[in-house]
Every structure is written in C-alpha cells, then in structure tokens.
Write an enzyme that holds these catalytic residues in place. Structure first.
Site, short mmCIF file in Angstrom:
data_model
loop_
_atom_site.label_atom_id
_atom_site.label_comp_id
_atom_site.label_asym_id
_atom_site.label_seq_id
_atom_site.Cartn_x
_atom_site.Cartn_y
_atom_site.Cartn_z
N ASP A 29 4.42 -3.75 -7.49
CA ASP A 29 3.92 -4.93 -6.97
C ASP A 29 4.14 -6.06 -7.86
O ASP A 29 4.61 -6.03 -8.91
CB ASP A 29 2.28 -4.62 -6.80
CG ASP A 29 1.72 -5.88 -6.38
OD1 ASP A 29 2.03 -6.35 -5.24
OD2 ASP A 29 0.65 -6.41 -7.03
N ASP A 47 -1.81 -3.77 -9.00
CA ASP A 47 -3.02 -3.73 -9.88
C ASP A 47 -4.26 -4.29 -8.77
O ASP A 47 -5.30 -4.46 -9.21
CB ASP A 47 -2.70 -5.18 -10.59
CG ASP A 47 -2.77 -6.44 -9.87
OD1 ASP A 47 -3.53 -7.37 -10.10
OD2 ASP A 47 -1.91 -6.45 -9.02
N ASP A 107 -3.20 -2.51 -3.05
CA ASP A 107 -2.17 -1.46 -3.79
C ASP A 107 -2.72 0.01 -3.70
O ASP A 107 -1.87 0.89 -3.91
CB ASP A 107 -1.63 -1.77 -5.20
CG ASP A 107 -1.10 -3.07 -5.26
OD1 ASP A 107 -0.14 -3.41 -4.35
OD2 ASP A 107 -1.36 -3.78 -6.12
#
Length: 631
Positions: A323, A524, A528
């Site tokens: 990410d 994080d 996600d």
C-alpha cells in the site's frame, strides 16, 4: 465433560506436573538400567511414571480416537495413533518410563505449536463497530433520526459535518470534503459535490450534504468490506503438521518392522523398543521449536509474528505488494514546494500570508500549511473577515491584503486570471502527485503552495534489497494514478495499480496468485484488511497502522521500519531451511535407533533416552536461530 478434562490435562500447568513425575522416575530408573543398585521409591504406592502416562497420555489418546472418528480417509492415521500404540506396548511389558516419555514429548510439542499459532481475532469485531447505527432521513422537509437498518434505497438523507455516512449514496445537494481513508486509504479528504458518490462508513468533514441512498444494508461498501474480511479469514486453513502428513506411512511401517522383529527374534521387548524409537517426537518438535526461536529473534528486532505458518509462507514469497499511504509514506502532509509568481513577493512572504489566512481553517491542507509555517518560525499575522467555501477554498483579510486560497476553480469563480505560467506549474505538481493551494491577492495569483505525503527514507533501499533477493514488488493503492506513479518511481517499483477500492485490491492479489505467485501484502489501513487476509502472508505497520489492519495481518512491524521487510524474508528463509535440516537429522537418528533396536542393543528405556536425545538435538539446532545475525 471429556473435552474439558482433555483441555485441563493438556494445559501448561499439568504438563509441568507430568514432567515432574517423569523426572522423579528417571534417576532411579537409570541407576537400575545401567547396573547400579535399585533406588526405587518404595514409599510411593505407584511408579511416578504413571502420573506422566495419565496426564500426557489421556489427551494423546483422545486426539488419536477423535481423528479416527472424524478425519476423512488416510488422515485417520496420525502420529498420535502411532505414539499411543508405542505407549500401550511399553505399558504392556511394564516399562512405564518409556511410555511416559513418548507421551510427555508429544505434550511439549503440542504446547509449542499452540504457542506459535494462537492469533488475535479482534480485527473483524472492530471493523463491524465502524458500521453506522443511525441516519438522518428527510421526509417532507423534516429530519428524523432512524436506525441504519431502516434506511431504504431512494431515501433522502442529510449528513452534517463530522458525521459518518450511513449508506452508499449520491450527493443531490451541497458540497463537502469526505474522509474516505477507510475505503481507499487516501491521505487527503476528497472534495465532493452534487452528482458524486459517497460511501458507507466514510466521514463527512465539513459541509452539510443531502444524499440519495443507492446501496443500503448488506449491499453497502462497508458491509462488503466486512464480508471480504470474513471470507478471507475462512480461507485460512490451519497448517497441517508434518508428522501427521507422514503418519499415513509411519504407522504401518513401524508396526510391520515391530512385528517382523518379534517374529525373527522372539523377543517382545525388541518389538516394543522399535515402536518407542520409531515415534516421530523429534519430527513433531522440528517445526514449532524452530518457529519459536525465529519468533523470539524477530521480536528482538521489533517484528511481531503471530503464527509459524506465516514464517513458512514468507520463505516462499516471490511477490510483495505494498500500500502507499502510511506504508511507503508516513501518511502525513507536508509542504513540498512553494512557488511565487510575483517578483515583489518572496516565497517566505507568500507562505506567511497564506498561513496567516489559513489559521482559522479546518481543512487538512490549510492546517498543514499553518503547521509548516510555525515549524519554520515564519511570522503569522491576524486574519479578519474569514470565510470558508467548503470543498473550494477560503477568503480572508491579512493586514492590508485581501487573500484567496484554494483550488483553480475557486479562484476562477472569483475573477482571478490563471495564466499559462500558473497552469504549467500546476500541471507539473499534478504529475508529481502533489496537492496544490493557489494563493491570490485581489485579481492576481501570487503563488502556489504544494503539499505531499512524505516518503519513508528507507523505502528505496528496501525495494532494492528485495530485488537483489529475486523478490518482485508491486504498488496497490487507492490514490490517483499520477500520485501512485510518482511515488513508485521514487522508490523503484515498476508495477503500479492505482485508484483501487478494497475489493479491487483483493482482486489484484487473487490475480497474482492465479499466476502462481506467492504474495505478501504490506499495508496499514482499515481498507487494507481484506487484501491482508487474502494474501498468502501479510504484514501491517504496527505503531501507526489501524488496529484492524494489525489484527488482520499475520506480521506487525512495530517500529514501522521498512528495512525490516528484507530482514524478515531472510529470517523466514533460514527458518524453513532449519526445519528441513532438523527433520532430516531426526529421521536419521530414528533410523539409527531402529537398527540398534533390531540388534538388541537398546531396550525400551534406553531407546526412549536415545529418542529423547534426538528431540533435544532438534531443539538445540532450532535455538541457534535465536542469536543468528541477518544483515
């Protein structure tokens, strides 16, 4: 009742008691075995090894019977069954120490494996708690708070500043900025106006808006997110123990060799010794002990690994998906560029004017400019006549200056001319994925201040080290394409997939898995969580990552240090190698012990001691992982 008794006997306290009974029986047994005087504890009514047999043997017998009844096909034959056979054979010839020893070693193995596979399950509950419980429905111009489950498609809802949007919908009136980080991970609130979509669970930051509900209840984006986490959680099958996979051939081979030994030697003791030394206790210990040592090693370096399965899988990973916001970057805004278009005004003066105008602003971009000015000790002045136009910009008077700060559309609507020089600067900043605030005085644009997320300094070296280890990297982000491309180029990631919703991140990972890649996902945010669960193995940024992401992931980087990713890969590779070496050595020791048993050089007791030495050897090899350096 039986299940409760089994859980009690197999717990840590009773296993310690079982070990004490076995130790109590060991010294006198050794003295007698090797020709010394008998030191049997005659004041005890029973041999102490009976305590070990009962405490550690009952859970083992329960497990063997349960697998025979409930496991399908060949999996009915397990390592527990083989050890139960050896235990009963040793009892039959009166060698209680050998019977207790094999049962106790298996109990230790079960405790070690439980310690490495227990995982927290709180993430899904926290995600469910994010679901809005109420909404404000408009009927004939009147507002009424109703439970979220009563909202129907087509209902008109009013969302006030600071409220969570209860369903997916389309804005029909008003303008605002929406924090969509729960869905997309974007670090900036997104400006929204009439005709644009908003999602359930996102937060309305500023203006009041009216929306028409389009997806409600189980069809909303947040509920889909929850279902994806549930589905991915259900896909995570527990790791099958190596000893049990081998038991389908270990049990019949052990029985055949024991029977042949009895037929050819006529000595039942030899047959029982074969069964005792054939028990796969070292094989059972090989995996959990290596994993316990590796987890301890990782913990020293600020990496929390929740299961042994995660370590094994990490060793097979050939693709790592990242990410962006909060992972490759810090997830916070900072001023990156200041450009003055007026030769009479320096960049510092422009910053002072803009920050002074923004001191009363609640917008994240305005706050970031003010914080930056303060950090640089730029003097701020009192602002008057402050007015904020939600989703566009602000107007304020600073001393004798009448200032406009906002986007291009806001300045144009207020008669400010945006010339080619300004347009060129804006386009360059957009390509770099930066957010821009134009500053105008009167009818003239005097400058632009650009803000950007801050890249972690170790990110580029981390990607380079992974590449040296033949591990590919890919960026999966909800940010816009230009921002994603800019940051990917900065760190050296060549594959980029941007503007992804949570379900699209999941789809991207599934596509990679369909191409036979073993995928690790590192993220994080709440958004996600489904991707973290879907990946073969996952890691979350621990110190600033959301609790849901941390609970969804199998690994947490507590220091948010990306340099730990290559370290983790090397550690997992070494762990898998150690497990393979331990298994090979344990099989060699067992083979040697079988030969010695057939030569009648071992009895059940000495065989149990050799068998125990093999188990200790495996533990010592695993312990070497704890202090090994992985640069």
């Amino acid at each position: 009742m039986i299940k409760k008794l089994n859980d009690f006997l197999s717990g840590f306290p009773m296993t310690i008691v079982a070990g004490a009974f076995l130790l109590l029986d060991l010294v006198p047994h050794l003295m007698e075995e090797f020709g010394g005087s008998s030191m049997r504890l005659s004041f005890l009514p029973l041999d102490p090894a009976w305590g070990t047999v009962i405490i550690s043997g009952i859970p083992l017998l329960y497990l063997a019977i349960w697998r025979i009844i409930y496991n399908p096909g060949i999996s009915k034959i397990s390592s527990a069954l083989l050890i139960c056979i050896a235990m009963f054979a040793a009892i039959a010839i009166g060698d209680l120490f050998a019977a207790g020893e094999v049962a106790f070693i298996m109990a230790i193995g079960a405790l070690l494996e439980d310690a490495t596979t227990n995982r927290a399950k709180k993430g899904l509950k926290q995600l469910i708690r994010l679901a809005p419980t109420k909404g404000r429905r408009l009927t004939d111009g009147k507002e009424k708070m109703i439970p979220a489950e009563e909202i129907r498609q087509g209902d008109i809802l009013r969302i006030l500043p600071g409220e969570t949007i209860p369903v997916d919908g389309t804005i029909i009136n008003g303008e605002t900025s929406v924090d969509q980080s729960i869905m997309t991970g974007e670090s900036l609130p997104v400006d929204k106006g009439a005709g644009e979509e908003v999602f359930c669970g996102t937060i309305n930051r500023f203006g009041s808006i009216d929306i028409s509900a389009t997806k409600v209840g189980e069809n909303s984006s947040l509920q889909k997110l929850i279902r994806m986490v549930q589905d991915a959680e259900n896909k995570q099958a527990p790791m099958q123990r190596i000893a049990d996979r081998a038991a389908s051939w270990l049990v019949p081979v052990a029985l055949l060799i024991a029977i042949l030994a009895y037929v050819f030697t006529g000595n039942i003791v030899t047959a029982v010794t074969v069964l005792v030394v054939f028990c796969p206790c070292a094989l059972v210990l090989a995996t959990p002990t290596a994993i316990m040592a590796a987890i301890g090693q990782a913990t020293k370096h600020g990496v929390i690994i929740k299961s042994g399965e995660a370590l094994e899988k990490m060793g097979k990973v050939d693709m790592i998906a990242f990410d962006k916001t909060g992972t490759l970057t810090y997830g916070r805004l900072d001023v990156s560029d200041m450009i003055s278009f007026d030769e009479t005004i320096s960049e510092t003066e422009m910053l002072s004017l803009a920050a002074s105008a923004e001191t009363r602003s609640e917008h994240p971009l305005g706050k970031a400019i003010v914080e930056y000015a303060k950090s640089k000790e730029v003097p701020l002045m009192e602002s008057n006549s402050f007015n904020m136009i939600t989703g566009k910009g602000i107007f304020a008077k600073v001393g004798s200056h009448s200032l406009l700060c906002g986007n291009e559309k806001f300045l144009t609507e207020n008669g400010v001319w945006i010339d080619n020089k300004v347009q060129s600067a804006l386009e360059r900043l957009r390509i770099q994925g930066k957010a821009s605030i134009l500053v105008a005085e009167g009818q003239k644009c005097i400058g632009v201040i650009a803000l950007s997320d801050v890249l972690r300094p170790e990110a580029k070296e981390m990607v380079s080290r992974l590449s040296d280890m033949h591990t590919r990297t890919i960026l999966l982000t909800g940010d816009n394409q230009k921002t994603a491309d800019y940051f990917a180029q900065k760190v050296g990631i060549s594959e980029v997939r941007a503007e992804l919703l949570p379900e699209e991140k999941v789809q991207s990972i599934e596509n990679l898995q369909a191409e036979n890649h073993k995928v690790c996902m590192i993220g994080d945010g709440i958004n996600d969580a489904p991707a973290l669960k879907t990946a073969d193995v996952s890691a979350a940024m621990g110190s600033m990552g959301s609790d849901i992401a941390i609970d969804a992931a199998e690994i947490a980087l507590m220091s948010d240090d990306l340099s730990k990713i290559p370290y983790l890969k090397r550690l997992s590779n070494a762990t898998v190698k150690t497990i393979k070496v331990s298994i090979t050595l344990s099989m060699c020791i067992n083979f040697a012990a079988i030969v010695l048993s057939l030569m009648e050089l071992l009895t059940p007791t000495t065989g149990a001691l050799v068998h125990n030495a093999g188990s200790c050897f495996v533990v010592l090899i695993a312990a070497l992982l704890y202090d090994r350096k992985f640069e």
